[in-house]
Design a protein around this motif. Sequence first.
Motif, mmCIF file in Angstrom:
data_model
loop_
_atom_site.group_PDB
_atom_site.id
_atom_site.type_symbol
_atom_site.label_atom_id
_atom_site.label_comp_id
_atom_site.label_asym_id
_atom_site.label_seq_id
_atom_site.Cartn_x
_atom_site.Cartn_y
_atom_site.Cartn_z
ATOM 1 N N ARG A 123 22.611 -13.469 6.993
ATOM 2 C CA ARG A 123 23.348 -12.463 8.155
ATOM 3 C C ARG A 123 24.386 -11.587 7.711
ATOM 4 O O ARG A 123 24.249 -10.541 8.062
ATOM 5 C CB ARG A 123 23.555 -13.489 9.429
ATOM 6 C CG ARG A 123 23.803 -12.732 10.575
ATOM 7 C CD ARG A 123 24.267 -13.817 11.764
ATOM 8 N NE ARG A 123 23.064 -14.558 11.728
ATOM 9 C CZ ARG A 123 22.200 -14.525 12.761
ATOM 10 N NH1 ARG A 123 21.915 -13.426 13.380
ATOM 11 N NH2 ARG A 123 21.251 -15.418 12.700
ATOM 12 N N ARG A 127 24.516 -7.152 7.691
ATOM 13 C CA ARG A 127 25.513 -6.667 8.445
ATOM 14 C C ARG A 127 26.252 -5.892 7.365
ATOM 15 O O ARG A 127 26.409 -4.719 7.731
ATOM 16 C CB ARG A 127 26.666 -7.673 8.920
ATOM 17 C CG ARG A 127 25.979 -8.316 10.337
ATOM 18 C CD ARG A 127 26.896 -9.651 10.710
ATOM 19 N NE ARG A 127 26.450 -10.075 11.953
ATOM 20 C CZ ARG A 127 27.024 -11.405 12.387
ATOM 21 N NH1 ARG A 127 27.943 -12.122 11.574
ATOM 22 N NH2 ARG A 127 26.541 -11.812 13.557
ATOM 23 N N SER A 152 23.500 -7.609 17.868
ATOM 24 C CA SER A 152 22.624 -8.761 17.495
ATOM 25 C C SER A 152 21.920 -8.587 16.132
ATOM 26 O O SER A 152 21.349 -7.613 16.132
ATOM 27 C CB SER A 152 21.727 -9.081 18.708
ATOM 28 O OG SER A 152 20.980 -7.870 18.733
ATOM 29 N N MET A 153 21.835 -9.650 15.603
ATOM 30 C CA MET A 153 20.945 -9.494 14.299
ATOM 31 C C MET A 153 20.056 -10.731 14.094
ATOM 32 O O MET A 153 20.278 -11.751 14.444
ATOM 33 C CB MET A 153 22.026 -9.598 13.095
ATOM 34 C CG MET A 153 22.708 -8.321 12.632
ATOM 35 S SD MET A 153 21.723 -7.105 12.411
ATOM 36 C CE MET A 153 21.422 -7.099 10.745
ATOM 37 N N LYS A 154 18.761 -10.408 14.407
ATOM 38 C CA LYS A 154 17.696 -11.551 14.768
ATOM 39 C C LYS A 154 16.876 -11.493 13.327
ATOM 40 O O LYS A 154 16.325 -10.475 12.896
ATOM 41 C CB LYS A 154 17.098 -11.453 15.808
ATOM 42 C CG LYS A 154 15.908 -12.406 15.973
ATOM 43 C CD LYS A 154 15.442 -12.608 17.533
ATOM 44 C CE LYS A 154 14.740 -11.135 17.641
ATOM 45 N NZ LYS A 154 14.101 -11.137 19.303
ATOM 46 N N TRP A 315 15.451 -8.346 9.324
ATOM 47 C CA TRP A 315 16.488 -8.463 10.158
ATOM 48 C C TRP A 315 16.515 -7.186 11.257
ATOM 49 O O TRP A 315 16.346 -5.878 11.085
ATOM 50 C CB TRP A 315 17.865 -8.226 9.579
ATOM 51 C CG TRP A 315 18.136 -9.569 8.692
ATOM 52 C CD1 TRP A 315 18.115 -9.838 7.357
ATOM 53 C CD2 TRP A 315 18.790 -10.821 9.116
ATOM 54 N NE1 TRP A 315 18.262 -10.891 7.075
ATOM 55 C CE2 TRP A 315 18.716 -11.780 7.932
ATOM 56 C CE3 TRP A 315 19.155 -11.289 10.609
ATOM 57 C CZ2 TRP A 315 19.366 -13.032 8.014
ATOM 58 C CZ3 TRP A 315 19.528 -12.532 10.353
ATOM 59 C CH2 TRP A 315 19.718 -13.291 9.401
ATOM 60 N N GLY A 317 17.973 -5.530 14.941
ATOM 61 C CA GLY A 317 19.344 -5.807 15.685
ATOM 62 C C GLY A 317 19.605 -4.440 16.372
ATOM 63 O O GLY A 317 18.719 -3.475 16.404
ATOM 64 N N SER A 318 20.530 -4.389 16.804
ATOM 65 C CA SER A 318 21.139 -2.947 17.375
ATOM 66 C C SER A 318 22.722 -3.072 17.221
ATOM 67 O O SER A 318 23.377 -4.206 16.921
ATOM 68 C CB SER A 318 20.774 -3.055 18.937
ATOM 69 O OG SER A 318 21.582 -4.182 19.810
ATOM 70 N N GLN A 327 18.964 0.810 18.057
ATOM 71 C CA GLN A 327 18.081 0.127 17.557
ATOM 72 C C GLN A 327 18.242 0.241 15.917
ATOM 73 O O GLN A 327 17.987 1.173 15.546
ATOM 74 C CB GLN A 327 16.797 -0.241 18.013
ATOM 75 C CG GLN A 327 16.572 -0.558 19.507
ATOM 76 C CD GLN A 327 17.526 -1.697 19.860
ATOM 77 O OE1 GLN A 327 17.259 -2.737 19.198
ATOM 78 N NE2 GLN A 327 18.054 -1.782 21.021
#
Length: 370
Positions: A123, A127, A152-154, A315, A317-318, A327
């Motif tokens: 993660r 980032r 959010s990072m999924k 990954w 996220g937004s 996004q």
Amino acid sequence: MSQPPSSPPAASRPSLPCSGCGAHLQYEPGTAGLSCPYCGHRQEVGAPTREVREHAFATIVAKPRRPAHELAAHHYDCRNCGAHVQGGALSRVCQFCSAPLVADTTDDPQIVPEAILAFGLDRNAAREALRTWTRSRWFAPNGLKKVADAESMKSTFLPHWTFDSATTSDYKGQRGQYYYVTETYTATVNGKQETRTRQVRKTRWYPARGRVSRRFDDVLVTGIDRGPVDAERLKALEPWPLTSAVAFQPDYLTGHETLRYDVEPESGFAKAKAEMAPVIEQDCRHDIGGDVQRVSHVDTRYDAVTCKLMLLPVWTGSYVYQGKSWQIMVNGCTGEVHGERPYSVTKIVAASLAALILVALVAWLFITYG
């Protein structure tokens, strides 16, 4: 109107308990093992007991299966908090306690993945890739460079098809050969007319036909054609280190979301042919030779076609800029980022004005001294 029969709901696969504290282990990106998010205990994922296999395309399409729109939701029984959760993904986390949930694919009505490319970026690395990306955007507002994190990072495994094929293509076209002729023209120089000559390039065309062959390996096709994933944006994350893929093991899914495919192998192969077509045409042009080529017809035969379903790590996220959510997607292996971004109108206008001034300056110099 009667509805098509749906597949029976799939059961959830038991999650692995931590031998240190009893919590649920999850796959740790960038490693070859599982880790406990609470006590830090680590456990290696067992080495694959087999090699990644390519399957004959005819065998894959002949398998009994159900299309995505006929599938029933998976029923997950969370062994951590006892919740009953439903969903269409192969893996996810419990919405109540965040425990990892993985579906049992033993009797899956869809084709089971053959290979998986594990996450190489955790993660924090994802980032950092986002921060680097925002700082390098042309015509981006200055404030975008200060974006330090994603909202959010999924971590998500996304299905893809790969196709191999030996192709033989018969083509028809034309070969163009350049030749030059001398033309005479009149030019005005310092108020006087002068007769001058110049060389003009022309092309003679000759009919051409022939046959070319090529072996394609791992032509990649996105297995998702609808829903929240933008297929074009996902395509922009290529290339992937496909040779690093290993045989599929459910343990790699633990703690991450895994989406089902909705592109069937037949449709996937049609898209793979579209990916192969420009390469085949380029082979035809090279075979024609000459200075320039025209290709009017190509008839391709596809032999020894094999394919496999594999999962690739992304990954998703937004990030928030000036109150709006943008996004993004990050390649979980290479750190390549693609997504939405804001533009600075001020910078674009300034660049346009600078370009106009430069063009005007060049024109003035040409008129004055040319």
